[in-house]
Structure formats: structure tokens, C-alpha cells
Write an enzyme that holds these catalytic residues in place. Structure first.
Site, PDB file in Angstrom:
ATOM      1  N   CYS A 189     -26.669   5.278  17.420  1.00 44.50           N
ATOM      2  CA  CYS A 189     -27.889   4.774  16.777  1.00 44.50           C
ATOM      3  C   CYS A 189     -28.004   3.268  16.973  1.00 44.50           C
ATOM      4  O   CYS A 189     -27.070   2.522  16.652  1.00 44.50           O
ATOM      5  CB  CYS A 189     -27.869   5.098  15.291  1.00 44.50           C
ATOM      6  N   CYS A 247     -28.597  -0.530   9.121  1.00 45.18           N
ATOM      7  CA  CYS A 247     -29.292   0.397   8.223  1.00 45.18           C
ATOM      8  C   CYS A 247     -28.479   0.783   6.993  1.00 45.18           C
ATOM      9  O   CYS A 247     -28.984   0.750   5.883  1.00 45.18           O
ATOM     10  CB  CYS A 247     -29.696   1.637   9.027  1.00 45.18           C
ATOM     11  N   CYS A 254     -25.807   5.702   7.438  1.00 46.42           N
ATOM     12  CA  CYS A 254     -24.580   6.375   7.910  1.00 46.42           C
ATOM     13  C   CYS A 254     -23.419   5.382   7.841  1.00 46.42           C
ATOM     14  O   CYS A 254     -23.620   4.176   7.987  1.00 46.42           O
ATOM     15  CB  CYS A 254     -24.733   6.845   9.355  1.00 46.42           C
ATOM     16  N   GLN A 270     -31.339  21.445  -1.165  1.00 46.02           N
ATOM     17  CA  GLN A 270     -30.309  20.846  -0.318  1.00 46.02           C
ATOM     18  C   GLN A 270     -30.933  20.214   0.929  1.00 46.02           C
ATOM     19  O   GLN A 270     -31.860  20.760   1.520  1.00 46.02           O
ATOM     20  CB  GLN A 270     -29.285  21.910   0.092  1.00 46.02           C
ATOM     21  N   TYR A 324     -26.604  24.145 -14.049  1.00 44.88           N
ATOM     22  CA  TYR A 324     -27.297  23.213 -13.138  1.00 44.88           C
ATOM     23  C   TYR A 324     -27.992  24.016 -12.035  1.00 44.88           C
ATOM     24  O   TYR A 324     -27.852  23.739 -10.843  1.00 44.88           O
ATOM     25  CB  TYR A 324     -26.326  22.214 -12.498  1.00 44.88           C
ATOM     26  N   CYS A 327     -20.339  17.418  -5.021  1.00 42.80           N
ATOM     27  CA  CYS A 327     -20.727  16.459  -3.969  1.00 42.80           C
ATOM     28  C   CYS A 327     -20.010  15.131  -4.148  1.00 42.80           C
ATOM     29  O   CYS A 327     -20.331  14.153  -3.478  1.00 42.80           O
ATOM     30  CB  CYS A 327     -22.252  16.257  -3.963  1.00 42.80           C
TER      31      CYS A 327
END
Length: 465
Positions: free
Chosen positions: A82, A88, A91, A296, A325, A421
């Protein structure tokens, strides 16, 4: 190079350069090394590398630094494809070969367990991370902030690393191509029509954010324009141009957020044109996604993740399942065909309505959804004579509410399946339940290639008393 774990007689100072051996990756994807016994976090450095670092922040318990020179490079270091990767901040791991990313993510889970639990981590069954065959173009949703330069040109993108400098993003390599195309075209429309753009510093202007979501299977796109107020100059022209230039946009929505906040969405949402929802398919299930519905971000890996949840639940067709949840009901509906009954709950009423509609549309009659907390509903259901055999949770990054964990310990389902997560909050919650529940295994899943995020599915079983 001398061992960095030597006596702690010399303290780092800001701007100081020093040699460092990187031992592992931290939870945010940064390299971690030790200088005079103090931990140093170095973004961009990889395990096994010997680097020269400049200290950028010095705290009593840790320091941060930036790489000045790589003396010994990792064999897994690659050139990030990239062009704006280093500006940015979206990532963190494009410079690490993908197969090695999967190994390091498993290690991040391991570190969290070592740090936050009293378990014998070496004896835990922590499986290899499930990756993607094609780890690019996987995100179905983008949220690009809007800014205006002095020459009037409008830019759309993400804030740079540790800054409020907006980095233009026109062709994000991890976004679905449709989200890139639509966001850029909407930006051009706003620029051509000279629509007032929100300025974070002066708090003037109207349009703040372009949110774009694409259905991987349907090819449908939803656009949400987040504005500071209901009235938008040339609103009908904006709508007409989007409809003319972008036939794939099936749903156009406005969300109003006039607050000084980093949150994207405000409370009020207006349907502008097209449908109120777009369609998305996961496996055999079809979902209607409204503007605010949680879904998701990586549909391809979501199928793998939910299949792992199904494996962990290990259903025979007789089980009662509680889905805490529950969101729009995705996990519960995924499990419904293997259970006698699914009951889901969520505190967001709109999500529960979506879950009820999703169950009805698929003619799934053994799944019901209610608004409220699991700590309210679970004991109530038990009092009424309904005790779940399996409880599934998929909480936000903050982990499970302590009251929910207390409710789990009181209700004592035979099986507890935790979808996480955030390895740190997962580890803390596992440790809290360790008196009553045994960790059978942990399965990491890579939902976000090239970032430091890692998702886990954990199977826990009730210890015999």
C-alpha cells in the site's frame, strides 16, 4: 550487541538513540524489546530484528521509540504494497509476510493469557490461527472522514497515526472494491456541488463522514452521509447525482451527529432514497442490514468464525442456547438448526428487532430475541424453569460485563462459548471464570489481515463439583 536486560542504572531520555533487539509483537502490532530492563514499544519493528531506535516517549514503566536503522532484518519482512501504509494507520502489519502474521497473532493471544491469567498457559490448547486464502479486499464497510483543503478540494480518508491530519484514501487495499469506488464518487459529487464540509477545528460546516457498506453476495451498496444538521444544501441534487452515477447504491441514508465527539454516528437517522436496508448472505442465511446494524466486517472469515462457534457448541439437537450480545442474531441463527431452542438478548432495541425479523424471514421458529441485559434475563429464565445448556457471548472490545460473568457462574451452563475480538479482555474474563470453568481450547481466527487484531473462539466447560 550487549544484552539489553542489564542493570537498570541508566534511564532513557527522549531523543536518545540506542540498540534494541525485538523479542515479540505487542497487542497493537508494534515491536517489543527491553532496554535496561524497561519495555520499549517500537512500531514497524519485527521479532528477531536488531534495530537502532530513537526514544520518542519516555514513561516510568515503558518507553516508545521509532526505528532509525535496521541492523539485522527479519526474514519475514516484506515491502508493504500500500502506497500510504506508513501514513494511514489503518493497517499495522503489511510489512510482515502473511503466514507469519498468523503465527504472531497466536503469540499475541498467548501473551495476553500469560499476563492476565493464573492458568498454566503452556498446557492450554491454543490452536494455529485460521487465516484467509486471499487476505485483501475483505472489508465490507468503510467510514471515511471528510475534510476540505484551502483550495476547496474535498478529501476523504482516515486520520493519520497519532494525529488529526486527514490522509486521503482513494483505493484502500483491504476494502471491498465497491466501497472504494462509491466513497470516491460521493466525494466527487460533494466537491462538484460545493457542499459545506465540517471543520473539526472551527466546528463549522455540515458533512462529516461518508459511510459505505457493500453486500459481498448481493453487490448492493448502502451510503450513509453523516451530517451536523438535518438541512443540507443541495440535498436533492446530491441524491439525484448518487442515483445517476452509482446504480449499485440501493440505500441512501442520512445520520445527524451535531456533537463534538469522535463517535461516527448520532442518534437520529433519516432514510433519503432507495431501500432502508441492503441484503447480505452468510452461508445459507440472508440478512437485511440497516444503517446502524452491527454486522461483521469480513463476511468471508465470518463464515469460518461462526463454523468454529458451532464446533465449540458441539450441538446434538437437544440443547437450549442463550446468545448474549446477540446483535442482529447472526450467531444464534447460525446455531438454531442444531439446537432445541435459542434465546438471544441485546441492549440495542433496533438490533433485537432486526434479529426477530431475520429469524422470521428464515422461518426459524426456535429462536426468540428480547431487549435487555443477559444478567437480567438469564436468572429470570432460570426462575421460570428454562436453563440454558450453552451460553454464547460475543461482547465488544471491553469484554463481558462483570454482572454477566456473575450470572454465568450462578446459572452454570454446561458449556460457555466465548467469541472475543480483544485477547486482553478475553484473558481477564477467562481468569474470572476459572474457578468454575475449564478452558478446553482456544481457536484464533484472523478477521482482519494486515492489522494487529485477532479474534478467538474459546470453548469452556463447567467443572465437575
Amino acid at each position: 550487541m550487549k544484552d539489553n536486560k542489564q542493570t537498570n542504572s541508566v534511564k532513557l531520555t527522549q531523543g536518545q538513540t540506542f540498540p534494541l533487539t525485538i523479542k515479540r509483537l505487542g497487542i497493537n502490532g508494534e515491536g517489543v524489546g527491553y532496554f535496561k530492563r524497561q519495555v520499549v514499544f517500537v512500531p514497524g519493528a519485527l521479532p528477531g530484528e536488531e534495530v537502532v531506535v530513537e526514544a520518542t516517549k519516555v514513561q516510568p514503566k515503558f518507553s516508545e521509540g521509532k526505528v532509525k536503522k535496521i541492523r539485522k532484518s527479519s526474514p519475514f519482512r516484506v515491502k508493504a504494497p500500500c502506497p500510504i501504509y506508513e501514513q494511514c494507520g489503518g493497517c499495522q502489519l503489511q510489512h510482515l509476510a502473511y503466514d507469519q502474521q498468523l503465527k504472531e497473532k497466536r503469540d499475541i493471544v498467548l501473551q495476553s493469557l500469560e499476563r492476565h491469567t493464573k492458568l498454566n498457559v503452556e498446557k492450554l490448547d491454543i490452536r494455529s490461527t485460521i487465516g484467509m486464502e486471499e487476505p485483501w479486499k475483505y472489508r465490507n464497510k468503510s467510514q471515511f472522514q471528510i475534510g476540505q483543503q484551502k483550495n476547496g478540494k474535498i478529501i476523504a480518508g482516515l486520520y493519520g497515526i497519532d494525529s488529526h491530519q486527514l490522509v486521503p484514501v482513494q483505493n484502500c487495499m483491504v476494502q471491498h472494491p465497491l466501497t472504494n469506488k462509491v466513497s470516491e464518487e460521493v466525494r466527487k459529487i460533494l466537491e462538484a456541488l460545493n457542499v459545506p464540509i465540517y471543520n473539526e477545528r472551527t466546528q463549522k460546516g455540515i458533512v462529516r463522514t461518508i459511510v459505505t457498506r457493500a453486500g459481498f453476495q448481493s453487490g448492493e451498496v448502502q451510503v450513509v452521509l453523516v451530517t451536523t444538521q438535518k438541512e443540507v444544501p443541495r440535498k436533492k441534487l446530491i441524491m439525484a447525482e448518487i442515483q445517476k452515477r452509482l446504480p449499485e447504491v440501493k440505500s441512501l441514508v442520512q445520520n445527524i451527529n451535531g456533537n463534538k465527539t469522535s463517535l461516527i454516528f448520532g442518534e437520529k437517522t433519516l432514510h433519503l432514497s432507495g431501500e432502508e436496508v441492503i441484503q447480505e448472505t452468510l452461508g445459507d442465511l440472508n440478512f437485511e442490514l440497516s444503517a446502524r446494524a452491527f454486522f461483521q466486517l469480513n463476511p468471508i472469515q465470518t463464515v469460518k468464525l461462526y463454523d468454529e462457534v458451532k464446533k465449540a457448541a458441539n450441538l446434538t439437537g437437544k440443547e437450549k442456547i442463550a446468545d448474549a450480545y446477540c446483535g442482529v442474531g447472526t450467531i444464534g441463527l447460525w446455531l438454531a438448526d442444531g439446537a432445541s431452542e435459542v434465546r438471544g438478548m441485546d441492549t440495542i432495541e433496533a438490533a433485537v428487532i432486526d434479529a426477530q425479523q431475520n429469524a422470521a424471514r428464515h422461518n426459524i421458529k426456535n429462536a426468540t430475541y428480547v431487549t435487555g441485559t443477559a444478567e437480567h434475563w438469564l436468572p429470570k429464565w432460570v426462575e421460570e424453569g428454562w436453563r440454558p445448556d450453552v451460553v454464547v457471548v460475543d461482547p465488544p472490545r471491553t469484554g463481558c460485563d462483570r454482572k454477566l460473568l456473575d450470572a454465568i457462574q450462578k446459572v452454570k451452563p454446561k458449556k460457555f462459548v466465548y467469541v472475543s475480538c480483544n485477547p486482553s479482555t478475553l484473558a481477564k474474563d477467562i481468569d474470572y471464570l476459572a474457578k468454575d470453568y475449564k478452558v478446553e481450547y482456544i481457536q484464533p481466527v484472523d478477521m482482519f489481515p494486515h492489522t494487529a487484531h485477532v479474534e478467538c473462539v474459546v470453548q469452556m466447560t463447567l467443572k465437575k463439583s
